[in-house]
Design an enzyme around this catalytic site. Structure first.
Site, PDB file in Angstrom:
ATOM      1  CD  GLU A 111      34.072  44.923  37.054  1.00 17.10           C
ATOM      2  OE1 GLU A 111      34.479  46.079  38.266  1.00 17.10           O
ATOM      3  OE2 GLU A 111      34.183  43.847  37.458  1.00 17.10           O
ATOM      4  CG  ASP A 112      38.161  47.391  39.220  1.00 16.78           C
ATOM      5  OD1 ASP A 112      37.147  47.133  38.735  1.00 16.78           O
ATOM      6  OD2 ASP A 112      38.049  47.999  40.417  1.00 16.78           O
ATOM      7  CG  ASP A 115      39.905  37.895  40.927  1.00 20.93           C
ATOM      8  OD1 ASP A 115      39.983  36.583  40.496  1.00 20.93           O
ATOM      9  OD2 ASP A 115      40.384  38.240  42.149  1.00 20.93           O
ATOM     10  CE  LYS A 143      43.520  39.975  39.756  1.00 16.75           C
ATOM     11  NZ  LYS A 143      43.156  39.752  41.424  1.00 16.75           N
ATOM     12  CG  PHE A 164      44.125  41.823  46.412  1.00 14.60           C
ATOM     13  CD1 PHE A 164      43.072  41.361  45.846  1.00 14.60           C
ATOM     14  CD2 PHE A 164      44.842  43.050  46.722  1.00 14.60           C
ATOM     15  CE1 PHE A 164      42.405  42.290  46.141  1.00 14.60           C
ATOM     16  CE2 PHE A 164      43.714  44.086  46.793  1.00 14.60           C
ATOM     17  CZ  PHE A 164      42.331  43.610  46.599  1.00 14.60           C
ATOM     18  CG  ASP A 171      39.863  48.430  48.210  1.00 16.46           C
ATOM     19  OD1 ASP A 171      39.018  47.746  46.559  1.00 16.46           O
ATOM     20  OD2 ASP A 171      39.441  48.790  49.157  1.00 16.46           O
TER      21      ASP A 171
HETATM   22  P1  IMP Z   1      35.525  39.387  40.147  1.00 15.32           P
HETATM   23  O1  IMP Z   1      33.953  39.552  40.542  1.00 15.32           O
HETATM   24  O2  IMP Z   1      36.094  38.535  41.697  1.00 15.32           O
HETATM   25  O3  IMP Z   1      35.756  39.602  38.282  1.00 15.32           O
HETATM   26  O4  IMP Z   1      36.133  41.336  40.744  1.00 15.32           O
HETATM   27  C1  IMP Z   1      35.882  41.696  39.726  1.00 15.32           C
HETATM   28  C2  IMP Z   1      35.564  42.952  41.763  1.00 15.32           C
HETATM   29  O5  IMP Z   1      36.826  42.423  42.445  1.00 15.32           O
HETATM   30  C3  IMP Z   1      36.306  44.267  40.886  1.00 15.32           C
HETATM   31  O6  IMP Z   1      35.495  44.491  40.654  1.00 15.32           O
HETATM   32  C4  IMP Z   1      37.885  45.328  41.528  1.00 15.32           C
HETATM   33  O7  IMP Z   1      36.421  45.432  43.015  1.00 15.32           O
HETATM   34  C5  IMP Z   1      37.505  43.553  42.940  1.00 15.32           C
HETATM   35  N1  IMP Z   1      38.951  43.016  42.806  1.00 15.32           N
HETATM   36  C6  IMP Z   1      39.428  41.554  41.812  1.00 15.32           C
HETATM   37  N2  IMP Z   1      40.518  41.517  42.417  1.00 15.32           N
HETATM   38  C7  IMP Z   1      41.337  42.390  42.825  1.00 15.32           C
HETATM   39  C8  IMP Z   1      42.350  42.973  43.163  1.00 15.32           C
HETATM   40  O8  IMP Z   1      43.430  42.362  42.255  1.00 15.32           O
HETATM   41  N3  IMP Z   1      43.163  43.746  42.864  1.00 15.32           N
HETATM   42  C9  IMP Z   1      41.574  45.029  44.117  1.00 15.32           C
HETATM   43  N4  IMP Z   1      40.720  44.697  43.891  1.00 15.32           N
HETATM   44  C10 IMP Z   1      40.052  43.635  42.998  1.00 15.32           C
HETATM   45 MG    MG Z   2      37.599  46.373  45.656  1.00 12.69          MG
END
Ligand code: IMP
Ligand code: MG
Length: 187
Positions: A111-112, A115, A143, A164, A171
């Site tokens: 996973e990148d 969040d 995060k 962000f 992206d």
């Molecule tokens: P989550 O489901 O909220 O944990 O977010 C996961 C996905 O949201 C990541 O795989 C990203 O593609 C996108 N994402 C979350 N935070 C960021 C950010 O700061 N910049 C860009 N993409 C984000």
């Molecule tokens: Mg994204």
């Protein structure tokens, strides 16, 4: 204008971004370390399948697999949760389901960035249901704000600021994925 600011503007076509949070060389050093940790974590005969969560992990995954010096295979998961905004919509849609068999294999979801944790919470259970030998998560950025993360990554590149971030696969509205560094855009 500093060299870093000039580099920003080359990649963005003139749009000034904010500050660089992780430089290309900092990322490369950490990814090499993570690759070595992953290679050392499994017995030599373990059947390992890395599942890269697209699109955001594509740059990280490409660098990471070349730092894991042992046999492994690669497939992808395509999920969507963010649309074009910067806030989670809360629902995760699986747009591509890997064809690779998972039973008895050691799965590593790549996973990148973690969040809200929604993506991992909604996808990992479905992977675990396919009877793999193990499921682990490797995230470049975390995060540390997810309120109830059911699946904690075993490997994390960096604890990221609660801002962000773009670049190195991440992206904003599909822009900035190709930046070789991770930056915080000016808002
Ligand atoms: P989550 O489901 O909220 O944990 O977010 C996961 C996905 O949201 C990541 O795989 C990203 O593609 C996108 N994402 C979350 N935070 C960021 C950010 O700061 N910049 C860009 N993409 C984000
Ligand atoms: Mg994204």
């Amino acid at each position: 204008m500093t060299a870093a600011e000039r580099e920003f503007e080359e990649y963005t076509g003139g749009e000034p971004l904010g500050r660089i949070v992780y430089s290309a060389s900092e990322i490369a050093a950490r990814v090499a370390g993570m690759g070595a940790e992953i290679a050392a974590a499994y017995p030599p005969d373990a059947d390992i399948l890395l599942l890269g969560l697209l699109k955001g992990s594509f740059v990280f995954l490409g660098d990471l697999v070349r730092q894991i010096r042992r046999p492994l295979q690669v497939d992808f998961l395509v999920a969507s949760s963010y649309g074009t905004g910067t806030k989670s919509s809360g629902s995760v849609e699986l747009l591509y389901d890997p064809r690779a068999p998972m039973a008895g294999r050691h799965i590593i979801i790549v996973e990148d960035i973690v969040d809200s944790g929604t993506t991992l919470n909604q996808l990992c259970g479905g992977i675990a249901d396919r009877d793999p030998a193990s499921v682990e998560i490797c995230a470049l950025l975390h995060k540390r704000i997810a309120p109830d993360l059911e699946w904690e990554p075993r490997w994390v590149g960096f604890d990221a600021p609660n801002e962000f971030l773009v670049g190195y696969g991440l992206d904003h509205g599909e822009d900035f994925r190709h930046l070789p560094f991770i930056a915080c855009p000016r808002t």
